[in-house]
Write a protein that holds these residues in place. Structure first.
Motif, PDB file in Angstrom:
ATOM      1  N   UNK A   5      14.487   7.446 -22.668  1.00  0.00           N
ATOM      2  CA  UNK A   5      15.753   7.510 -22.322  1.00  0.00           C
ATOM      3  C   UNK A   5      15.898   6.497 -21.248  1.00  0.00           C
ATOM      4  N   UNK A   6      16.920   5.466 -21.750  1.00  0.00           N
ATOM      5  CA  UNK A   6      16.849   4.424 -20.757  1.00  0.00           C
ATOM      6  C   UNK A   6      18.487   4.322 -20.122  1.00  0.00           C
ATOM      7  N   UNK A   7      18.540   3.919 -19.033  1.00  0.00           N
ATOM      8  CA  UNK A   7      20.015   3.740 -18.231  1.00  0.00           C
ATOM      9  C   UNK A   7      19.980   2.102 -17.878  1.00  0.00           C
ATOM     10  N   UNK A   8      21.181   1.593 -18.440  1.00  0.00           N
ATOM     11  CA  UNK A   8      21.291   0.329 -18.309  1.00  0.00           C
ATOM     12  C   UNK A   8      22.687   0.066 -17.460  1.00  0.00           C
ATOM     13  N   UNK A   9      22.795  -0.588 -16.244  1.00  0.00           N
ATOM     14  CA  UNK A   9      23.816  -0.962 -15.587  1.00  0.00           C
ATOM     15  C   UNK A   9      24.112  -2.249 -16.104  1.00  0.00           C
ATOM     16  N   UNK A  14      26.539  -8.729 -22.786  1.00  0.00           N
ATOM     17  CA  UNK A  14      25.527  -9.822 -22.424  1.00  0.00           C
ATOM     18  C   UNK A  14      24.075  -9.160 -22.723  1.00  0.00           C
ATOM     19  N   UNK A  15      23.233  -9.585 -21.558  1.00  0.00           N
ATOM     20  CA  UNK A  15      21.829  -8.958 -21.634  1.00  0.00           C
ATOM     21  C   UNK A  15      21.722  -7.341 -21.693  1.00  0.00           C
ATOM     22  N   UNK A  16      22.739  -6.739 -21.006  1.00  0.00           N
ATOM     23  CA  UNK A  16      22.514  -5.126 -21.174  1.00  0.00           C
ATOM     24  C   UNK A  16      22.895  -4.785 -22.264  1.00  0.00           C
ATOM     25  N   UNK A  17      24.094  -5.144 -23.154  1.00  0.00           N
ATOM     26  CA  UNK A  17      24.212  -4.680 -24.431  1.00  0.00           C
ATOM     27  C   UNK A  17      23.321  -5.150 -25.152  1.00  0.00           C
ATOM     28  N   UNK A  18      22.519  -6.225 -25.213  1.00  0.00           N
ATOM     29  CA  UNK A  18      21.525  -6.558 -26.190  1.00  0.00           C
ATOM     30  C   UNK A  18      20.341  -5.741 -26.018  1.00  0.00           C
ATOM     31  N   UNK A  19      19.918  -5.263 -24.852  1.00  0.00           N
ATOM     32  CA  UNK A  19      18.969  -4.484 -24.211  1.00  0.00           C
ATOM     33  C   UNK A  19      19.208  -2.806 -24.919  1.00  0.00           C
ATOM     34  N   UNK A  20      20.547  -2.543 -24.809  1.00  0.00           N
ATOM     35  CA  UNK A  20      20.775  -1.151 -25.211  1.00  0.00           C
ATOM     36  C   UNK A  20      20.601  -1.295 -26.928  1.00  0.00           C
ATOM     37  N   UNK A  28      15.297   4.836 -28.828  1.00  0.00           N
ATOM     38  CA  UNK A  28      15.554   5.308 -27.567  1.00  0.00           C
ATOM     39  C   UNK A  28      16.898   5.825 -27.526  1.00  0.00           C
ATOM     40  N   UNK A  29      17.105   6.348 -26.390  1.00  0.00           N
ATOM     41  CA  UNK A  29      18.337   7.041 -26.129  1.00  0.00           C
ATOM     42  C   UNK A  29      19.208   6.375 -24.946  1.00  0.00           C
ATOM     43  N   UNK A  30      20.055   6.052 -24.934  1.00  0.00           N
ATOM     44  CA  UNK A  30      20.915   4.657 -24.133  1.00  0.00           C
ATOM     45  C   UNK A  30      22.019   5.499 -23.252  1.00  0.00           C
ATOM     46  N   UNK A  31      21.717   5.051 -22.100  1.00  0.00           N
ATOM     47  CA  UNK A  31      23.171   5.441 -21.132  1.00  0.00           C
ATOM     48  C   UNK A  31      23.664   4.102 -20.689  1.00  0.00           C
ATOM     49  N   UNK A  32      24.871   3.762 -20.922  1.00  0.00           N
ATOM     50  CA  UNK A  32      25.610   2.415 -20.509  1.00  0.00           C
ATOM     51  C   UNK A  32      26.311   2.878 -19.226  1.00  0.00           C
ATOM     52  N   UNK A  33      26.068   2.060 -18.088  1.00  0.00           N
ATOM     53  CA  UNK A  33      26.753   2.215 -16.713  1.00  0.00           C
ATOM     54  C   UNK A  33      27.566   1.129 -16.498  1.00  0.00           C
ATOM     55  N   UNK A  43      30.099  -0.081 -26.824  1.00  0.00           N
ATOM     56  CA  UNK A  43      28.616  -0.336 -27.019  1.00  0.00           C
ATOM     57  C   UNK A  43      27.948   1.006 -27.063  1.00  0.00           C
ATOM     58  N   UNK A  44      28.407   1.903 -26.313  1.00  0.00           N
ATOM     59  CA  UNK A  44      27.901   3.285 -26.105  1.00  0.00           C
ATOM     60  C   UNK A  44      27.726   3.990 -27.664  1.00  0.00           C
ATOM     61  N   UNK A  45      29.073   3.980 -28.213  1.00  0.00           N
ATOM     62  CA  UNK A  45      29.431   4.380 -29.449  1.00  0.00           C
ATOM     63  C   UNK A  45      28.455   3.897 -30.209  1.00  0.00           C
ATOM     64  N   UNK A  46      28.340   2.504 -30.241  1.00  0.00           N
ATOM     65  CA  UNK A  46      27.467   1.553 -31.219  1.00  0.00           C
ATOM     66  C   UNK A  46      26.036   2.189 -31.511  1.00  0.00           C
ATOM     67  N   UNK A  47      25.608   2.346 -30.240  1.00  0.00           N
ATOM     68  CA  UNK A  47      24.181   2.711 -30.284  1.00  0.00           C
ATOM     69  C   UNK A  47      24.011   4.205 -29.902  1.00  0.00           C
ATOM     70  N   UNK A  48      25.111   5.004 -30.212  1.00  0.00           N
ATOM     71  CA  UNK A  48      25.035   6.373 -30.210  1.00  0.00           C
ATOM     72  C   UNK A  48      24.667   7.118 -29.082  1.00  0.00           C
ATOM     73  N   UNK A  49      24.960   6.306 -27.975  1.00  0.00           N
ATOM     74  CA  UNK A  49      24.593   6.815 -26.538  1.00  0.00           C
ATOM     75  C   UNK A  49      25.682   7.337 -25.573  1.00  0.00           C
ATOM     76  N   UNK A  50      25.488   7.169 -24.237  1.00  0.00           N
ATOM     77  CA  UNK A  50      26.350   7.942 -23.408  1.00  0.00           C
ATOM     78  C   UNK A  50      26.851   6.748 -22.544  1.00  0.00           C
ATOM     79  N   UNK A  51      28.388   6.770 -22.292  1.00  0.00           N
ATOM     80  CA  UNK A  51      28.707   5.781 -21.403  1.00  0.00           C
ATOM     81  C   UNK A  51      29.309   6.509 -20.061  1.00  0.00           C
TER      82      UNK A  51
END
Length: 242
Positions: A5-9, A14-20, A28-33, A43-51
């Motif tokens: 589970x990764x949290x990305x500010x 850019x780099x954050x979206x590419x990392x997600x 992995x499970x991704x949280x976009x902040x 981006x959160x919807x694309x990766x099935x994560x949380x915004x």
């Protein structure tokens, strides 16, 4: 969940979206902040994560992003403190407002991010954190206060590791060179005309993963176009004695 589970500010672009996207491909499970609600949600919807709408310059927003991660996924394995902005001024056009606007994101946002995530990671007994600094934080840059903030991040990472390490938490810094992100879009042609190479954000995302999974802590790494992530030896400074 088969991966971390990764949290990305700053995960909206850019780099954050590419990392997600990279973490999602690895299960992995991704949280976009991010404060960009439209792009962050996409981006959160694309990766099935949380915004989580987050202004990293606000301490309470960082806490809310961490708490939302635990509420949704029950744990937080990796944190990528990536949010950053170009410098808003220099000494020649200095204003207090523009200076503080630069530092509240690039430096304060990382301090607040660490302050928010470390207590919960200590209680769970593990975690890996990567702070996105810059190669400008190892040398110099015409973007004066951007470089100042990035130098501070390198010092922060080298100095903040002892207590977290006792709880199984690693903190490292990654210093990319020029990266082909929206922040450099208007300068792309000029930079390339001067023979400077811009790395693809996906290559930086790969370097983020390398640093997150490295067993060391307190390290500073660099990555540039065509060059893989590599640790930078710390300077030897000895205190006078005797």
């Amino acid at each position: 969940m088969t991966g971390p589970v990764v949290l990305i500010t700053g995960g909206a672009s850019g780099i954050g979206a590419a990392t997600a996207r990279r973490f999602r491909r690895r299960g992995g499970s991704v949280v976009i902040a991010d404060r960009d609600t439209i792009r962050g949600t996409a981006v959160a919807e694309e990766v099935g994560g949380l915004f989580v709408a987050t202004d990293v310059g606000e301490p309470a927003d960082n806490t809310r992003a961490v708490e939302a991660t635990f509420d949704t996924f029950g744990r937080l394995d990796d944190v990528v403190l990536n949010a950053g902005v170009p410098g808003r001024c220099g000494l020649h056009d200095f204003t207090v407002e523009d200076y503080r606007d630069t530092m509240r994101t690039n430096l304060d946002g990382v301090v607040y991010g660490l302050h928010a995530c470390l207590p919960r990671m200590r209680r769970q007994g593990h975690g890996s954190i990567v702070v996105l600094a810059s190669i400008a934080g190892l040398g110099g840059s015409p973007d004066l206060f951007y470089a100042t903030g990035k130098h501070a991040l390198v010092g922060l990472v080298r100095s903040a590791v002892l207590s977290p390490a006792a709880h199984g938490i690693r903190i490292n810094a990654l210093c990319p060179g020029l990266v082909d992100t929206p922040a450099l879009a208007e300068h792309r042609r000029a930079l390339r005309a001067h023979g400077l190479r811009l790395a693809d954000p996906g290559a930086i995302a790969a370097a983020v993963e390398t640093v997150l999974t490295d067993p060391g802590t307190g390290g500073v790494w660099t990555v540039q176009d065509g060059q893989p992530a590599a640790p930078v030896p710390p300077p030897e400074v000895r205190l006078a004695s005797g």
